[in-house]
Scaffold this motif. Structure first.
Motif, PDB file in Angstrom:
ATOM      1  N   ALA A 162       0.848  -1.196   0.000  1.00  0.00           N
ATOM      2  CA  ALA A 162       0.000   0.000   0.000  1.00  0.00           C
ATOM      3  C   ALA A 162       0.880   1.242   0.000  1.00  0.00           C
ATOM      4  CB  ALA A 162      -0.902   0.004   1.235  1.00  0.00           C
ATOM      5  N   TRP A 163       0.620   2.151  -0.934  1.00  0.00           N
ATOM      6  CA  TRP A 163       1.283   3.449  -0.947  1.00  0.00           C
ATOM      7  C   TRP A 163       0.319   4.458  -0.344  1.00  0.00           C
ATOM      8  CZ3 TRP A 163       4.689   4.925  -5.756  1.00  0.00           C
ATOM      9  CH2 TRP A 163       5.831   4.106  -5.758  1.00  0.00           C
ATOM     10  N   LEU A 164       0.710   5.044   0.781  1.00  0.00           N
ATOM     11  CA  LEU A 164      -0.197   5.894   1.551  1.00  0.00           C
ATOM     12  C   LEU A 164      -0.179   7.320   0.996  1.00  0.00           C
ATOM     13  CD1 LEU A 164       0.574   4.571   5.147  1.00  0.00           C
ATOM     14  CD2 LEU A 164      -0.907   3.609   3.374  1.00  0.00           C
ATOM     15  N   LYS A 165      -0.905   7.514  -0.090  1.00  0.00           N
ATOM     16  CA  LYS A 165      -1.009   8.847  -0.689  1.00  0.00           C
ATOM     17  C   LYS A 165      -2.095   9.647   0.025  1.00  0.00           C
ATOM     18  CE  LYS A 165      -3.053   9.274  -4.779  1.00  0.00           C
ATOM     19  NZ  LYS A 165      -3.315   9.088  -6.234  1.00  0.00           N
ATOM     20  N   ARG A 166      -1.950  10.966   0.026  1.00  0.00           N
ATOM     21  CA  ARG A 166      -2.984  11.826   0.619  1.00  0.00           C
ATOM     22  C   ARG A 166      -3.306  13.015  -0.280  1.00  0.00           C
ATOM     23  NH1 ARG A 166      -0.642  15.662   4.688  1.00  0.00           N
ATOM     24  NH2 ARG A 166       1.610  15.424   4.797  1.00  0.00           N
ATOM     25  N   VAL A 167      -3.194  12.801  -1.586  1.00  0.00           N
ATOM     26  CA  VAL A 167      -3.599  13.779  -2.588  1.00  0.00           C
ATOM     27  C   VAL A 167      -4.457  13.054  -3.618  1.00  0.00           C
ATOM     28  CG1 VAL A 167      -1.618  15.314  -2.297  1.00  0.00           C
ATOM     29  CG2 VAL A 167      -1.440  13.361  -3.870  1.00  0.00           C
ATOM     30  N   ASP A 168      -5.239  13.815  -4.396  1.00  0.00           N
ATOM     31  CA  ASP A 168      -6.144  13.169  -5.342  1.00  0.00           C
ATOM     32  C   ASP A 168      -5.598  13.121  -6.762  1.00  0.00           C
ATOM     33  OD1 ASP A 168      -6.363  15.802  -6.113  1.00  0.00           O
ATOM     34  OD2 ASP A 168      -8.516  15.988  -5.699  1.00  0.00           O
ATOM     35  N   TYR A 169      -4.356  13.492  -6.952  1.00  0.00           N
ATOM     36  CA  TYR A 169      -3.750  13.429  -8.289  1.00  0.00           C
ATOM     37  C   TYR A 169      -2.737  12.283  -8.355  1.00  0.00           C
ATOM     38  CZ  TYR A 169      -0.319  16.392  -5.780  1.00  0.00           C
ATOM     39  OH  TYR A 169       0.564  16.906  -4.868  1.00  0.00           O
ATOM     40  N   PRO A 170      -2.339  11.873  -9.570  1.00  0.00           N
ATOM     41  CA  PRO A 170      -1.437  10.723  -9.696  1.00  0.00           C
ATOM     42  C   PRO A 170      -0.058  10.989  -9.098  1.00  0.00           C
ATOM     43  CG  PRO A 170      -2.568  11.150 -11.777  1.00  0.00           C
ATOM     44  CD  PRO A 170      -2.841  12.326 -10.889  1.00  0.00           C
ATOM     45  N   ILE A 171       0.484   9.976  -8.407  1.00  0.00           N
ATOM     46  CA  ILE A 171       1.795  10.140  -7.769  1.00  0.00           C
ATOM     47  C   ILE A 171       2.794   9.035  -8.150  1.00  0.00           C
ATOM     48  CG2 ILE A 171       1.038  11.534  -5.826  1.00  0.00           C
ATOM     49  CD1 ILE A 171       1.548   7.764  -5.467  1.00  0.00           C
ATOM     50  N   ILE A 172       2.356   7.990  -8.815  1.00  0.00           N
ATOM     51  CA  ILE A 172       3.246   6.853  -9.071  1.00  0.00           C
ATOM     52  C   ILE A 172       4.514   7.286  -9.791  1.00  0.00           C
ATOM     53  CG2 ILE A 172       3.504   4.789 -10.513  1.00  0.00           C
ATOM     54  CD1 ILE A 172       0.705   3.969  -9.683  1.00  0.00           C
ATOM     55  N   ASN A 173       4.372   7.916 -10.931  1.00  0.00           N
ATOM     56  CA  ASN A 173       5.554   8.322 -11.702  1.00  0.00           C
ATOM     57  C   ASN A 173       6.404   9.330 -10.932  1.00  0.00           C
ATOM     58  OD1 ASN A 173       4.745   6.673 -13.760  1.00  0.00           O
ATOM     59  ND2 ASN A 173       3.939   8.317 -15.043  1.00  0.00           N
ATOM     60  N   LYS A 174       5.722  10.238 -10.247  1.00  0.00           N
ATOM     61  CA  LYS A 174       6.423  11.281  -9.484  1.00  0.00           C
ATOM     62  C   LYS A 174       7.245  10.679  -8.349  1.00  0.00           C
ATOM     63  CE  LYS A 174       5.476  15.788  -7.370  1.00  0.00           C
ATOM     64  NZ  LYS A 174       4.412  16.760  -7.012  1.00  0.00           N
ATOM     65  N   TRP A 175       6.674   9.726  -7.638  1.00  0.00           N
ATOM     66  CA  TRP A 175       7.376   9.132  -6.507  1.00  0.00           C
ATOM     67  C   TRP A 175       8.551   8.265  -6.955  1.00  0.00           C
ATOM     68  CZ3 TRP A 175       3.618   7.414  -2.025  1.00  0.00           C
ATOM     69  CH2 TRP A 175       2.933   8.549  -1.558  1.00  0.00           C
ATOM     70  N   TYR A 176       8.363   7.501  -8.027  1.00  0.00           N
ATOM     71  CA  TYR A 176       9.492   6.703  -8.519  1.00  0.00           C
ATOM     72  C   TYR A 176      10.639   7.600  -8.979  1.00  0.00           C
ATOM     73  CZ  TYR A 176       7.335   2.069  -8.329  1.00  0.00           C
ATOM     74  OH  TYR A 176       6.783   0.878  -7.898  1.00  0.00           O
ATOM     75  N   LYS A 177      10.306   8.687  -9.648  1.00  0.00           N
ATOM     76  CA  LYS A 177      11.350   9.622 -10.081  1.00  0.00           C
ATOM     77  C   LYS A 177      12.053  10.231  -8.872  1.00  0.00           C
ATOM     78  CE  LYS A 177      12.185  13.579 -13.099  1.00  0.00           C
ATOM     79  NZ  LYS A 177      11.593  14.528 -14.081  1.00  0.00           N
ATOM     80  N   LYS A 178      11.259  10.581  -7.870  1.00  0.00           N
ATOM     81  CA  LYS A 178      11.818  11.138  -6.636  1.00  0.00           C
ATOM     82  C   LYS A 178      12.798  10.155  -5.990  1.00  0.00           C
ATOM     83  CE  LYS A 178      10.184  12.510  -2.004  1.00  0.00           C
ATOM     84  NZ  LYS A 178       8.969  12.631  -1.153  1.00  0.00           N
ATOM     85  N   GLU A 179      12.439   8.875  -5.968  1.00  0.00           N
ATOM     86  CA  GLU A 179      13.263   7.859  -5.328  1.00  0.00           C
ATOM     87  C   GLU A 179      14.520   7.535  -6.127  1.00  0.00           C
ATOM     88  OE1 GLU A 179      14.375   4.888  -2.510  1.00  0.00           O
ATOM     89  OE2 GLU A 179      12.927   6.534  -2.401  1.00  0.00           O
ATOM     90  N   LEU A 180      14.378   7.494  -7.448  1.00  0.00           N
ATOM     91  CA  LEU A 180      15.455   6.979  -8.293  1.00  0.00           C
ATOM     92  C   LEU A 180      16.340   8.048  -8.919  1.00  0.00           C
ATOM     93  CD1 LEU A 180      13.378   4.228 -10.123  1.00  0.00           C
ATOM     94  CD2 LEU A 180      14.915   3.901  -8.185  1.00  0.00           C
TER      95      LEU A 180
END
Length: 397
Positions: free
Chosen positions: A170-188
Protein backbone atom coordinates in the motif's frame (compact mmCIF):
# COMPACT_ATOMS: atom_id res chain seq x y z
CA UNK A 1 -33.30 -9.95 -20.50
CA UNK A 2 -29.61 -9.21 -20.89
CA UNK A 3 -27.12 -8.72 -18.11
CA UNK A 4 -25.06 -5.53 -17.88
CA UNK A 5 -22.22 -5.52 -15.38
CA UNK A 6 -21.72 -2.74 -12.88
CA UNK A 7 -18.55 -2.02 -10.91
CA UNK A 8 -18.64 -3.98 -7.64
CA UNK A 9 -21.13 -6.54 -9.04
CA UNK A 10 -23.18 -7.70 -12.03
CA UNK A 11 -26.34 -5.64 -12.37
CA UNK A 12 -29.50 -6.99 -13.91
CA UNK A 13 -30.51 -5.09 -17.01
CA UNK A 14 -34.08 -5.15 -18.24
CA UNK A 15 -34.20 -4.68 -21.99
CA UNK A 16 -37.26 -3.34 -23.68
CA UNK A 17 -37.42 -2.70 -27.41
CA UNK A 18 -34.57 -0.63 -28.87
CA UNK A 19 -35.53 1.44 -31.88
CA UNK A 20 -33.39 0.71 -34.94
CA UNK A 21 -34.85 3.38 -37.16
CA UNK A 22 -32.87 5.94 -39.08
CA UNK A 23 -33.85 8.77 -36.73
CA UNK A 24 -30.79 9.77 -34.70
CA UNK A 25 -32.24 9.52 -31.23
CA UNK A 26 -30.11 8.85 -28.15
CA UNK A 27 -30.55 5.67 -26.17
CA UNK A 28 -32.34 6.31 -22.89
CA UNK A 29 -31.45 4.34 -19.77
CA UNK A 30 -32.79 4.48 -16.24
CA UNK A 31 -30.49 3.82 -13.25
CA UNK A 32 -32.37 2.70 -10.14
CA UNK A 33 -31.06 2.76 -6.56
CA UNK A 34 -33.07 0.43 -4.32
CA UNK A 35 -30.99 1.02 -1.18
CA UNK A 36 -31.67 3.56 1.54
CA UNK A 37 -28.29 5.24 0.94
CA UNK A 38 -27.07 7.71 -1.64
CA UNK A 39 -24.89 6.14 -4.35
CA UNK A 40 -21.86 7.60 -6.12
CA UNK A 41 -18.52 6.37 -7.45
CA UNK A 42 -20.12 3.12 -8.61
CA UNK A 43 -19.22 2.37 -12.17
CA UNK A 44 -22.06 1.40 -14.48
CA UNK A 45 -20.97 -0.81 -17.38
CA UNK A 46 -23.17 -0.58 -20.48
CA UNK A 47 -22.60 -3.47 -22.88
CA UNK A 48 -21.44 -2.19 -26.28
CA UNK A 49 -23.32 -4.99 -28.03
CA UNK A 50 -26.48 -3.30 -26.83
CA UNK A 51 -25.43 0.04 -28.30
CA UNK A 52 -24.37 -1.57 -31.57
CA UNK A 53 -27.86 -2.99 -31.95
CA UNK A 54 -28.99 0.55 -32.73
CA UNK A 55 -28.08 1.81 -36.21
CA UNK A 56 -27.70 5.33 -34.82
CA UNK A 57 -25.24 4.23 -32.11
CA UNK A 58 -22.85 2.03 -34.06
CA UNK A 59 -19.33 3.06 -33.14
CA UNK A 60 -17.23 4.04 -36.15
CA UNK A 61 -13.75 5.45 -36.57
CA UNK A 62 -13.45 8.98 -35.21
CA UNK A 63 -16.55 8.67 -33.05
CA UNK A 64 -17.12 7.99 -29.37
CA UNK A 65 -20.03 8.00 -26.94
CA UNK A 66 -21.28 10.64 -24.56
CA UNK A 67 -23.69 10.36 -21.62
CA UNK A 68 -25.95 13.13 -20.31
CA UNK A 69 -28.61 13.15 -17.66
CA UNK A 70 -31.97 13.61 -19.37
CA UNK A 71 -32.79 17.33 -19.40
CA UNK A 72 -29.16 18.40 -19.01
CA UNK A 73 -26.54 19.25 -21.62
CA UNK A 74 -23.66 18.55 -19.19
CA UNK A 75 -21.65 15.58 -20.43
CA UNK A 76 -20.70 13.02 -17.77
CA UNK A 77 -17.24 11.49 -17.68
CA UNK A 78 -17.26 8.13 -19.45
CA UNK A 79 -14.73 5.55 -20.63
CA UNK A 80 -14.70 2.74 -23.15
CA UNK A 81 -13.40 -0.32 -21.33
CA UNK A 82 -11.96 -3.71 -22.27
CA UNK A 83 -13.38 -6.16 -19.71
CA UNK A 84 -11.70 -9.35 -20.89
CA UNK A 85 -8.28 -8.03 -21.92
CA UNK A 86 -8.57 -9.04 -25.57
CA UNK A 87 -7.72 -5.55 -26.85
CA UNK A 88 -11.27 -4.62 -27.84
CA UNK A 89 -13.65 -2.41 -25.86
CA UNK A 90 -16.63 -4.31 -24.44
CA UNK A 91 -18.46 -1.79 -22.24
CA UNK A 92 -19.04 1.92 -21.73
CA UNK A 93 -18.38 3.12 -18.18
CA UNK A 94 -19.87 6.05 -16.28
CA UNK A 95 -20.51 6.95 -12.63
CA UNK A 96 -23.96 8.39 -11.87
CA UNK A 97 -24.99 10.00 -8.61
CA UNK A 98 -28.28 8.49 -7.47
CA UNK A 99 -30.05 9.47 -4.25
CA UNK A 100 -31.41 6.85 -1.87
CA UNK A 101 -34.49 4.96 -3.08
CA UNK A 102 -34.65 6.85 -6.36
CA UNK A 103 -33.70 6.72 -10.03
CA UNK A 104 -32.42 8.93 -12.85
CA UNK A 105 -32.67 8.89 -16.62
CA UNK A 106 -29.65 9.23 -18.90
CA UNK A 107 -29.13 9.55 -22.66
CA UNK A 108 -26.31 7.85 -24.57
CA UNK A 109 -25.40 9.29 -27.97
CA UNK A 110 -22.54 9.42 -30.45
CA UNK A 111 -20.04 12.26 -30.52
CA UNK A 112 -16.85 13.15 -32.32
CA UNK A 113 -13.85 11.75 -30.46
CA UNK A 114 -11.72 14.29 -28.69
CA UNK A 115 -7.98 14.48 -29.22
CA UNK A 116 -5.94 12.36 -26.82
CA UNK A 117 -3.69 14.12 -24.34
CA UNK A 118 -0.49 13.02 -22.66
CA UNK A 119 -1.86 13.78 -19.20
CA UNK A 120 -1.68 10.90 -16.74
CA UNK A 121 -5.23 9.64 -16.14
CA UNK A 122 -6.81 9.51 -12.69
CA UNK A 123 -6.90 5.70 -12.73
CA UNK A 124 -3.41 4.66 -13.72
CA UNK A 125 -1.19 1.57 -13.66
CA UNK A 126 2.05 0.47 -15.24
CA UNK A 127 4.99 -1.90 -15.11
CA UNK A 128 8.00 -0.19 -13.50
CA UNK A 129 11.25 -1.61 -14.96
CA UNK A 130 13.33 1.28 -13.64
CA UNK A 131 12.62 0.07 -10.04
CA UNK A 132 13.56 -3.57 -10.72
CA UNK A 133 10.17 -4.81 -11.98
CA UNK A 134 7.35 -3.51 -9.79
CA UNK A 135 3.79 -3.24 -11.03
CA UNK A 136 2.00 -0.21 -9.52
CA UNK A 137 -1.58 1.11 -9.72
CA UNK A 138 -3.57 4.03 -8.27
CA UNK A 139 -6.66 6.21 -8.40
CA UNK A 140 -7.61 9.48 -6.70
CA UNK A 141 -7.63 7.92 -3.21
CA UNK A 142 -5.18 5.02 -2.91
CA UNK A 143 -2.16 3.41 -4.56
CA UNK A 144 -0.66 -0.10 -4.56
CA UNK A 145 2.22 -2.11 -5.95
CA UNK A 146 3.48 -5.67 -6.18
CA UNK A 147 6.70 -7.34 -7.29
CA UNK A 148 8.03 -9.19 -10.33
CA UNK A 149 10.49 -11.97 -11.20
CA UNK A 150 13.66 -9.86 -11.41
CA UNK A 151 13.16 -8.70 -7.81
CA UNK A 152 12.73 -12.34 -6.79
CA UNK A 153 15.87 -13.52 -8.60
CA UNK A 154 17.93 -10.78 -6.96
CA UNK A 155 17.01 -12.23 -3.55
CA UNK A 156 17.73 -15.76 -4.71
CA UNK A 157 21.12 -14.67 -6.07
CA UNK A 158 21.92 -12.58 -2.96
CA UNK A 159 21.94 -9.34 -4.95
CA UNK A 160 21.05 -6.25 -2.85
CA UNK A 161 17.81 -4.44 -3.63
CA UNK A 162 15.58 -7.41 -4.44
CA UNK A 163 12.16 -8.26 -3.03
CA UNK A 164 10.68 -11.72 -2.51
CA UNK A 165 6.95 -11.33 -1.96
CA UNK A 166 3.55 -11.95 -3.52
CA UNK A 167 2.00 -9.60 -0.97
CA UNK A 168 0.28 -6.37 -2.03
CA UNK A 169 1.97 -3.13 -0.97
CA UNK A 170 0.00 0.00 0.00
CA UNK A 171 1.28 3.45 -0.95
CA UNK A 172 -0.20 5.89 1.55
CA UNK A 173 -1.01 8.85 -0.69
CA UNK A 174 -2.98 11.83 0.62
CA UNK A 175 -3.60 13.78 -2.59
CA UNK A 176 -6.14 13.17 -5.34
CA UNK A 177 -3.75 13.43 -8.29
CA UNK A 178 -1.44 10.72 -9.70
CA UNK A 179 1.79 10.14 -7.77
CA UNK A 180 3.25 6.85 -9.07
CA UNK A 181 5.55 8.32 -11.70
CA UNK A 182 6.42 11.28 -9.48
CA UNK A 183 7.38 9.13 -6.51
CA UNK A 184 9.49 6.70 -8.52
CA UNK A 185 11.35 9.62 -10.08
CA UNK A 186 11.82 11.14 -6.64
CA UNK A 187 13.26 7.86 -5.33
CA UNK A 188 15.46 6.98 -8.29
CA UNK A 189 16.57 10.30 -9.78
CA UNK A 190 16.76 12.78 -6.89
CA UNK A 191 18.14 13.06 -3.37
CA UNK A 192 14.60 12.65 -2.02
CA UNK A 193 12.80 9.42 -1.18
CA UNK A 194 9.27 8.10 -1.42
CA UNK A 195 9.84 6.85 2.13
CA UNK A 196 9.58 10.49 3.27
CA UNK A 197 6.33 12.47 3.35
CA UNK A 198 6.72 15.84 1.63
CA UNK A 199 2.98 16.53 1.77
CA UNK A 200 1.72 13.94 -0.73
CA UNK A 201 2.13 10.85 1.46
CA UNK A 202 4.77 8.13 1.46
CA UNK A 203 5.63 4.48 1.11
CA UNK A 204 6.11 3.35 4.69
CA UNK A 205 3.84 0.29 4.58
CA UNK A 206 5.84 -2.85 5.38
CA UNK A 207 4.94 -5.95 3.38
CA UNK A 208 7.87 -8.35 3.50
CA UNK A 209 6.59 -11.90 3.10
CA UNK A 210 3.21 -10.97 4.63
CA UNK A 211 0.07 -10.80 2.53
CA UNK A 212 0.13 -7.01 2.72
CA UNK A 213 -3.28 -5.78 1.61
CA UNK A 214 -5.09 -8.67 -0.06
CA UNK A 215 -2.42 -11.17 -1.04
CA UNK A 216 -3.65 -14.78 -1.18
CA UNK A 217 -2.60 -18.03 0.49
CA UNK A 218 -3.79 -21.63 0.90
CA UNK A 219 -4.02 -23.13 4.39
CA UNK A 220 -2.24 -26.44 4.89
CA UNK A 221 -2.95 -27.99 8.30
CA UNK A 222 -2.08 -25.11 10.67
CA UNK A 223 0.10 -23.01 8.35
CA UNK A 224 -0.32 -20.96 5.19
CA UNK A 225 1.43 -21.42 1.84
CA UNK A 226 1.66 -18.88 -0.97
CA UNK A 227 3.36 -18.10 -4.26
CA UNK A 228 6.50 -16.13 -4.96
CA UNK A 229 6.56 -13.00 -7.17
CA UNK A 230 4.43 -12.61 -10.28
CA UNK A 231 6.01 -13.88 -13.51
CA UNK A 232 4.00 -12.09 -16.22
CA UNK A 233 1.77 -9.03 -16.51
CA UNK A 234 -0.43 -7.26 -19.04
CA UNK A 235 -1.83 -3.73 -18.73
CA UNK A 236 -5.42 -3.73 -19.99
CA UNK A 237 -6.37 -0.08 -19.58
CA UNK A 238 -5.93 3.24 -17.82
CA UNK A 239 -8.43 6.08 -17.89
CA UNK A 240 -10.54 8.61 -16.02
CA UNK A 241 -12.72 5.93 -14.39
CA UNK A 242 -10.78 2.65 -14.34
CA UNK A 243 -7.40 1.02 -14.64
CA UNK A 244 -7.03 -2.74 -14.98
CA UNK A 245 -4.35 -5.36 -15.61
CA UNK A 246 -3.57 -9.01 -15.04
CA UNK A 247 -0.63 -10.76 -13.42
CA UNK A 248 0.22 -14.47 -13.38
CA UNK A 249 2.35 -16.63 -11.10
CA UNK A 250 4.44 -19.77 -11.50
CA UNK A 251 2.65 -22.88 -10.15
CA UNK A 252 3.35 -23.43 -6.46
CA UNK A 253 2.90 -26.13 -3.85
CA UNK A 254 0.48 -26.06 -0.93
CA UNK A 255 1.02 -29.38 0.78
CA UNK A 256 0.11 -32.01 -1.80
CA UNK A 257 -1.74 -29.44 -3.93
CA UNK A 258 -0.35 -27.83 -7.07
CA UNK A 259 -1.79 -24.33 -7.16
CA UNK A 260 -2.05 -22.16 -10.28
CA UNK A 261 -3.22 -18.56 -9.99
CA UNK A 262 -3.90 -15.63 -12.30
CA UNK A 263 -5.15 -12.29 -10.97
CA UNK A 264 -7.26 -9.76 -12.87
CA UNK A 265 -7.02 -6.52 -10.89
CA UNK A 266 -8.98 -3.30 -11.41
CA UNK A 267 -9.36 -0.01 -9.56
CA UNK A 268 -12.09 2.55 -10.19
CA UNK A 269 -12.24 6.23 -9.43
CA UNK A 270 -13.42 7.15 -5.96
CA UNK A 271 -12.92 3.71 -4.42
CA UNK A 272 -10.57 2.80 -1.56
CA UNK A 273 -10.88 -0.86 -2.55
CA UNK A 274 -9.30 -2.50 -5.57
CA UNK A 275 -11.09 -5.46 -7.15
CA UNK A 276 -9.41 -8.85 -7.51
CA UNK A 277 -10.77 -11.59 -9.74
CA UNK A 278 -8.53 -14.61 -9.16
CA UNK A 279 -8.59 -17.63 -11.44
CA UNK A 280 -7.24 -20.53 -9.41
CA UNK A 281 -6.64 -24.25 -9.82
CA UNK A 282 -5.73 -26.68 -7.07
CA UNK A 283 -7.84 -25.48 -4.13
CA UNK A 284 -11.54 -25.04 -3.40
CA UNK A 285 -10.86 -22.24 -0.89
CA UNK A 286 -8.50 -19.27 -0.81
CA UNK A 287 -7.28 -17.27 2.17
CA UNK A 288 -6.97 -13.55 1.52
CA UNK A 289 -4.75 -11.78 4.04
CA UNK A 290 -4.19 -8.45 5.76
CA UNK A 291 -0.85 -8.07 7.51
CA UNK A 292 -1.06 -7.52 11.27
CA UNK A 293 2.26 -5.66 11.43
CA UNK A 294 3.01 -5.14 15.16
CA UNK A 295 -0.16 -7.05 16.16
CA UNK A 296 -1.39 -4.05 18.15
CA UNK A 297 -4.45 -3.20 16.05
CA UNK A 298 -8.17 -3.98 16.34
CA UNK A 299 -9.81 -6.75 14.32
CA UNK A 300 -13.47 -6.54 13.28
CA UNK A 301 -15.14 -9.45 11.49
CA UNK A 302 -18.63 -9.59 10.02
CA UNK A 303 -18.79 -12.90 8.17
CA UNK A 304 -22.55 -12.70 7.66
CA UNK A 305 -22.13 -9.27 6.02
CA UNK A 306 -19.10 -10.32 3.97
CA UNK A 307 -16.23 -8.22 5.34
CA UNK A 308 -13.27 -8.14 7.73
CA UNK A 309 -11.26 -5.16 8.97
CA UNK A 310 -8.01 -4.31 10.72
CA UNK A 311 -7.48 -0.86 12.29
CA UNK A 312 -4.00 -0.18 13.68
CA UNK A 313 -1.79 2.63 14.96
CA UNK A 314 0.81 3.22 12.27
CA UNK A 315 3.76 5.64 12.37
CA UNK A 316 1.98 8.36 14.33
CA UNK A 317 -1.36 8.00 12.56
CA UNK A 318 -3.98 5.26 12.15
CA UNK A 319 -4.47 2.89 9.24
CA UNK A 320 -7.43 0.73 8.32
CA UNK A 321 -7.26 -2.23 5.94
CA UNK A 322 -10.13 -4.43 4.83
CA UNK A 323 -11.49 -7.20 2.63
CA UNK A 324 -15.03 -7.34 1.23
CA UNK A 325 -16.48 -10.39 -0.54
CA UNK A 326 -19.72 -10.93 -2.46
CA UNK A 327 -22.63 -12.57 -0.68
CA UNK A 328 -22.14 -16.15 0.55
CA UNK A 329 -18.48 -16.37 -0.49
CA UNK A 330 -16.88 -15.41 2.86
CA UNK A 331 -16.71 -18.69 4.76
CA UNK A 332 -14.91 -17.48 7.88
CA UNK A 333 -11.76 -15.79 9.14
CA UNK A 334 -8.54 -16.60 10.95
CA UNK A 335 -6.52 -14.17 13.04
CA UNK A 336 -3.25 -15.98 12.49
CA UNK A 337 -0.58 -14.85 14.94
CA UNK A 338 2.95 -16.25 14.99
CA UNK A 339 6.40 -15.21 16.15
CA UNK A 340 7.72 -15.78 12.61
CA UNK A 341 8.61 -12.48 10.92
CA UNK A 342 5.85 -11.00 8.71
CA UNK A 343 3.65 -14.11 8.83
CA UNK A 344 0.95 -12.80 11.18
CA UNK A 345 -2.11 -12.00 9.07
CA UNK A 346 -5.87 -11.63 9.39
CA UNK A 347 -7.21 -14.08 6.83
CA UNK A 348 -10.60 -14.06 5.14
CA UNK A 349 -11.46 -17.60 4.01
CA UNK A 350 -13.19 -17.42 0.62
CA UNK A 351 -15.01 -20.03 -1.41
CA UNK A 352 -13.72 -20.83 -4.90
CA UNK A 353 -16.67 -20.95 -7.28
CA UNK A 354 -16.01 -22.68 -10.61
CA UNK A 355 -12.31 -21.85 -10.41
CA UNK A 356 -12.83 -18.15 -9.58
CA UNK A 357 -12.68 -15.99 -6.45
CA UNK A 358 -13.75 -12.33 -6.41
CA UNK A 359 -12.97 -9.92 -3.59
CA UNK A 360 -12.26 -6.24 -2.93
CA UNK A 361 -9.43 -5.04 -0.71
CA UNK A 362 -7.80 -1.76 0.22
CA UNK A 363 -7.09 0.75 2.93
CA UNK A 364 -7.97 4.05 4.54
CA UNK A 365 -5.26 6.22 6.09
CA UNK A 366 -6.26 8.70 8.79
CA UNK A 367 -3.62 11.20 7.68
CA UNK A 368 -5.28 11.40 4.25
CA UNK A 369 -8.39 12.75 6.06
CA UNK A 370 -10.58 10.17 4.33
CA UNK A 371 -11.36 8.22 7.51
CA UNK A 372 -10.74 9.50 11.03
CA UNK A 373 -11.80 6.54 13.14
CA UNK A 374 -12.20 2.78 13.12
CA UNK A 375 -15.98 3.28 13.15
CA UNK A 376 -15.85 5.38 9.95
CA UNK A 377 -13.65 2.79 8.22
CA UNK A 378 -15.83 -0.13 9.25
CA UNK A 379 -18.99 1.72 8.14
CA UNK A 380 -17.37 2.19 4.74
CA UNK A 381 -16.71 -1.55 4.44
CA UNK A 382 -20.25 -2.35 5.63
CA UNK A 383 -21.84 -0.06 3.02
CA UNK A 384 -19.48 -1.33 0.33
CA UNK A 385 -20.68 -4.88 1.04
CA UNK A 386 -24.32 -3.78 0.93
CA UNK A 387 -23.80 -2.11 -2.44
CA UNK A 388 -22.10 -5.02 -4.19
CA UNK A 389 -24.91 -7.28 -3.05
CA UNK A 390 -27.67 -4.85 -4.12
CA UNK A 391 -26.19 -3.27 -7.27
CA UNK A 392 -27.72 -0.37 -9.14
CA UNK A 393 -30.29 -1.62 -11.61
CA UNK A 394 -30.00 -0.31 -15.15
CA UNK A 395 -33.04 -0.41 -17.41
CA UNK A 396 -32.63 0.28 -21.08
CA UNK A 397 -35.72 1.37 -22.99
Amino acid sequence: MNQIHLKYCAAIVTLLLVSCGSEKKPLEIEVVNSLDVDRSFETVEVDLDLLKSSETLKLVSGKSYQINEVGSDVELVSQLSDNDGDGTADVLLFQPEIAANSSKLFNISLKDSEAQTDEIPTCYSRFVPERTDDYAWENDRVAFRTYGPVAQKMIEDSIPGGTLSSGMDAWLKRVDYPIINKWYKKELETDGSYHEDDGEGLDNFHVGTSRGVGGIAVKVDTTYRFSKNFTEYKTIETGPLRTSFWITYAPWKAGDKNVVEKKFISLDKGSNLTKFRVEVEGSDTLSVGLTLHEKDGEVTTKVEEGWVSYWEPYFGSDLGTGIVAPSNTLLGYDKYVTDAKDLSNLYAQLKVDDGVVVYYTGFGWKKSKQFNTKVEWNNYLKQFAEKINAPLEVRVK
